[in-house]
Design a protein around this motif. Structure first.
Motif, PDB file in Angstrom:
ATOM      1  N   THR A 111       0.849  -1.229   0.115  1.00  0.00           N
ATOM      2  CA  THR A 111      -0.094   0.027  -0.003  1.00  0.00           C
ATOM      3  C   THR A 111       1.047   1.380  -0.091  1.00  0.00           C
ATOM      4  O   THR A 111       0.388   2.311   0.401  1.00  0.00           O
ATOM      5  CB  THR A 111      -0.868   0.071   1.256  1.00  0.00           C
ATOM      6  N   LEU A 112       2.081   1.294  -0.573  1.00  0.00           N
ATOM      7  CA  LEU A 112       3.038   2.102  -0.758  1.00  0.00           C
ATOM      8  C   LEU A 112       3.432   2.959   0.746  1.00  0.00           C
ATOM      9  O   LEU A 112       3.377   4.067   0.822  1.00  0.00           O
ATOM     10  CB  LEU A 112       2.272   3.213  -1.734  1.00  0.00           C
ATOM     11  N   GLY A 113       3.658   2.170   1.378  1.00  0.00           N
ATOM     12  CA  GLY A 113       4.162   2.420   2.737  1.00  0.00           C
ATOM     13  C   GLY A 113       3.008   2.719   3.883  1.00  0.00           C
ATOM     14  O   GLY A 113       3.176   3.449   4.635  1.00  0.00           O
ATOM     15  N   GLY A 114       1.728   2.464   3.371  1.00  0.00           N
ATOM     16  CA  GLY A 114       0.621   2.644   4.419  1.00  0.00           C
ATOM     17  C   GLY A 114       0.589   2.146   5.745  1.00  0.00           C
ATOM     18  O   GLY A 114       1.167   0.983   5.865  1.00  0.00           O
ATOM     19  N   THR A 115       0.088   2.781   6.528  1.00  0.00           N
ATOM     20  CA  THR A 115       0.060   2.221   8.213  1.00  0.00           C
ATOM     21  C   THR A 115      -1.157   1.752   8.492  1.00  0.00           C
ATOM     22  O   THR A 115      -2.228   2.407   8.239  1.00  0.00           O
ATOM     23  CB  THR A 115       0.654   3.506   9.175  1.00  0.00           C
ATOM     24  N   ALA A 116      -1.520   0.671   8.881  1.00  0.00           N
ATOM     25  CA  ALA A 116      -2.582   0.163   9.299  1.00  0.00           C
ATOM     26  C   ALA A 116      -2.721   0.000  10.663  1.00  0.00           C
ATOM     27  O   ALA A 116      -1.695  -0.101  11.347  1.00  0.00           O
ATOM     28  CB  ALA A 116      -2.768  -1.438   8.797  1.00  0.00           C
ATOM     29  N   CYS A 176      -5.185  -2.191   5.495  1.00  0.00           N
ATOM     30  CA  CYS A 176      -4.651  -3.551   5.375  1.00  0.00           C
ATOM     31  C   CYS A 176      -3.003  -3.701   5.762  1.00  0.00           C
ATOM     32  O   CYS A 176      -2.442  -2.981   5.120  1.00  0.00           O
ATOM     33  CB  CYS A 176      -4.773  -4.140   4.070  1.00  0.00           C
ATOM     34  N   PRO A 177      -2.909  -4.256   6.758  1.00  0.00           N
ATOM     35  CA  PRO A 177      -1.439  -4.445   7.082  1.00  0.00           C
ATOM     36  C   PRO A 177      -0.818  -5.457   6.132  1.00  0.00           C
ATOM     37  O   PRO A 177      -1.344  -6.189   5.112  1.00  0.00           O
ATOM     38  CB  PRO A 177      -1.561  -4.909   8.458  1.00  0.00           C
ATOM     39  N   ALA A 178       0.701  -5.558   6.075  1.00  0.00           N
ATOM     40  CA  ALA A 178       1.175  -6.598   5.233  1.00  0.00           C
ATOM     41  C   ALA A 178       0.721  -8.135   5.408  1.00  0.00           C
ATOM     42  O   ALA A 178       0.530  -8.418   6.671  1.00  0.00           O
ATOM     43  CB  ALA A 178       2.877  -6.454   5.322  1.00  0.00           C
ATOM     44  N   GLY A 196      -5.766   2.091   0.381  1.00  0.00           N
ATOM     45  CA  GLY A 196      -5.476   1.392   1.753  1.00  0.00           C
ATOM     46  C   GLY A 196      -5.728  -0.276   1.623  1.00  0.00           C
ATOM     47  O   GLY A 196      -5.616  -1.054   2.791  1.00  0.00           O
ATOM     48  N   SER A 197      -6.066  -0.680   0.530  1.00  0.00           N
ATOM     49  CA  SER A 197      -6.615  -2.164   0.521  1.00  0.00           C
ATOM     50  C   SER A 197      -5.420  -2.952  -0.273  1.00  0.00           C
ATOM     51  O   SER A 197      -4.882  -2.714  -1.004  1.00  0.00           O
ATOM     52  CB  SER A 197      -7.659  -2.172  -0.450  1.00  0.00           C
ATOM     53  N   SER A 198      -5.153  -4.079   0.253  1.00  0.00           N
ATOM     54  CA  SER A 198      -4.129  -4.963  -0.129  1.00  0.00           C
ATOM     55  C   SER A 198      -4.540  -6.313   0.638  1.00  0.00           C
ATOM     56  O   SER A 198      -4.799  -6.608   1.554  1.00  0.00           O
ATOM     57  CB  SER A 198      -2.693  -4.742   0.508  1.00  0.00           C
ATOM     58  N   ARG A 199      -4.769  -7.583  -0.408  1.00  0.00           N
ATOM     59  CA  ARG A 199      -5.080  -8.662  -0.059  1.00  0.00           C
ATOM     60  C   ARG A 199      -6.391  -8.930   0.769  1.00  0.00           C
ATOM     61  O   ARG A 199      -6.650  -9.709   1.630  1.00  0.00           O
ATOM     62  CB  ARG A 199      -4.040  -9.442   0.641  1.00  0.00           C
ATOM     63  N   PRO A 242      -2.505   9.080  11.364  1.00  0.00           N
ATOM     64  CA  PRO A 242      -2.578   8.882   9.902  1.00  0.00           C
ATOM     65  C   PRO A 242      -2.189   7.914   9.162  1.00  0.00           C
ATOM     66  O   PRO A 242      -1.564   6.522   9.681  1.00  0.00           O
ATOM     67  CB  PRO A 242      -1.439  10.084   9.440  1.00  0.00           C
ATOM     68  N   GLY A 243      -2.670   7.411   7.850  1.00  0.00           N
ATOM     69  CA  GLY A 243      -2.371   6.237   7.260  1.00  0.00           C
ATOM     70  C   GLY A 243      -1.252   6.331   6.377  1.00  0.00           C
ATOM     71  O   GLY A 243      -0.740   5.231   5.795  1.00  0.00           O
ATOM     72  N   ALA A 244      -0.307   7.228   6.469  1.00  0.00           N
ATOM     73  CA  ALA A 244       1.084   7.216   5.857  1.00  0.00           C
ATOM     74  C   ALA A 244       1.635   8.369   6.204  1.00  0.00           C
ATOM     75  O   ALA A 244       1.411   9.048   7.201  1.00  0.00           O
ATOM     76  CB  ALA A 244       0.687   7.555   4.324  1.00  0.00           C
ATOM     77  N   ASN A 245       3.035   8.502   5.708  1.00  0.00           N
ATOM     78  CA  ASN A 245       4.038   9.515   6.179  1.00  0.00           C
ATOM     79  C   ASN A 245       4.234   9.535   7.820  1.00  0.00           C
ATOM     80  O   ASN A 245       4.523  10.551   8.399  1.00  0.00           O
ATOM     81  CB  ASN A 245       3.423  10.832   5.757  1.00  0.00           C
TER      82      ASN A 245
END
Length: 244
Positions: A42-47, A66-68, A93-96, A209-212
């Motif tokens: 998710t390009l470094g997104g934080t879940a 979604c986390p890894a 924010g979606s992955s798998r 936040p979900g990123a950065n």
């Protein structure tokens, strides 16, 4: 002497469990909210994981984005009592998602304009607002993407899980960012104002936040959240150019 066969590869679980970090509590060791390490998919997104106990002692736990997908994260969520709600704050924010739903049996909740992107997932879309528990509700905050949403938690004097709607700055502030893929910048700014109208300094203390999140310098939240949003010059921001 090694007994492994020439050319054999170590089992995935043996390598990943030693290198993948566990989700960390965002306030203290007893916190019921955990942040996952950034997810490359998710390009470094934080879940985030939110442990929610009902009056009857049953869990209504929430997973925000979604986390890894790995054994460490799956085992952690199962050990915490599983997940009832998987909230997707925006399409990035979606992955798998299908795998998470199949493994955890969770309900996937997202804004209706994002649902078509997950055709193989059993989703539960909503329009403007959705209450998950007496202390947790979803708000449609479009702009970054058509269906961007925030999750508001009333605990700890108010926490807003913002996905990529609001992100931290290098200076410790909070701001929306206009990027090349921003869906509708004026609408995104309008929904910053909506949050200011919706909350007060007493009901919005933190942003997750979900990123950065690297800009938080070890913290896992933005504090004095309402005041930092109120300090933004939305008219000046409306003139900003898109970042690459």
């Amino acid at each position: 002497m090694s007994t492994s066969n020439p050319g054999s590869k170590p089992a995935i679980n043996e390598t990943t469990r030693t290198t993948i970090k566990l989700p960390q509590p965002i306030f203290d060791a007893n916190s019921r909210i955990h942040a996952f390490p950034p997810n490359r998919e998710t390009l470094g997104g934080t879940a985030y994981f939110i442990e929610v106990l009902s009056d009857g002692g049953l869990s209504s736990n929430i997973l925000v984005d979604c986390p890894a997908w790995n054994d460490t994260n799956v085992d952690f969520l199962i050990q915490q009592g599983g997940v009832e709600w998987l909230v997707i704050t925006h399409r990035g924010g979606s992955s798998r998602v299908r795998d998470w739903q199949s493994k955890l049996g969770c309900e996937v909740v997202l804004q209706e304009q994002e649902a078509y992107l997950l055709p193989q997932v059993d989703t539960n879309p909503f329009h403007r607002e959705r209450t998950l528990t007496p202390q947790h509700r979803l708000l449609w905050t479009p702009g970054h993407s058509p269906g961007s949403i925030c999750l508001y938690s009333a605990i700890h004097s108010g926490i807003l899980f913002t996905g990529r709607h609001i992100l931290p700055t290098r200076q410790g502030g909070a701001t929306p960012l206009r990027v090349s893929k921003t869906f509708h910048w004026p609408r995104q700014l309008q929904h910053i104002q909506r949050l200011l109208d919706e909350f007060t300094p007493q009901t919005l203390s933190y942003i997750c936040p979900g990123a950065n999140t690297g800009f938080l310098r070890g913290k896992r939240y933005i504090e004095q959240a309402y005041d930092k949003l109120a300090s933004l010059d939305l008219q000046e921001l409306s003139k900003s150019q898109a970042l690459l």
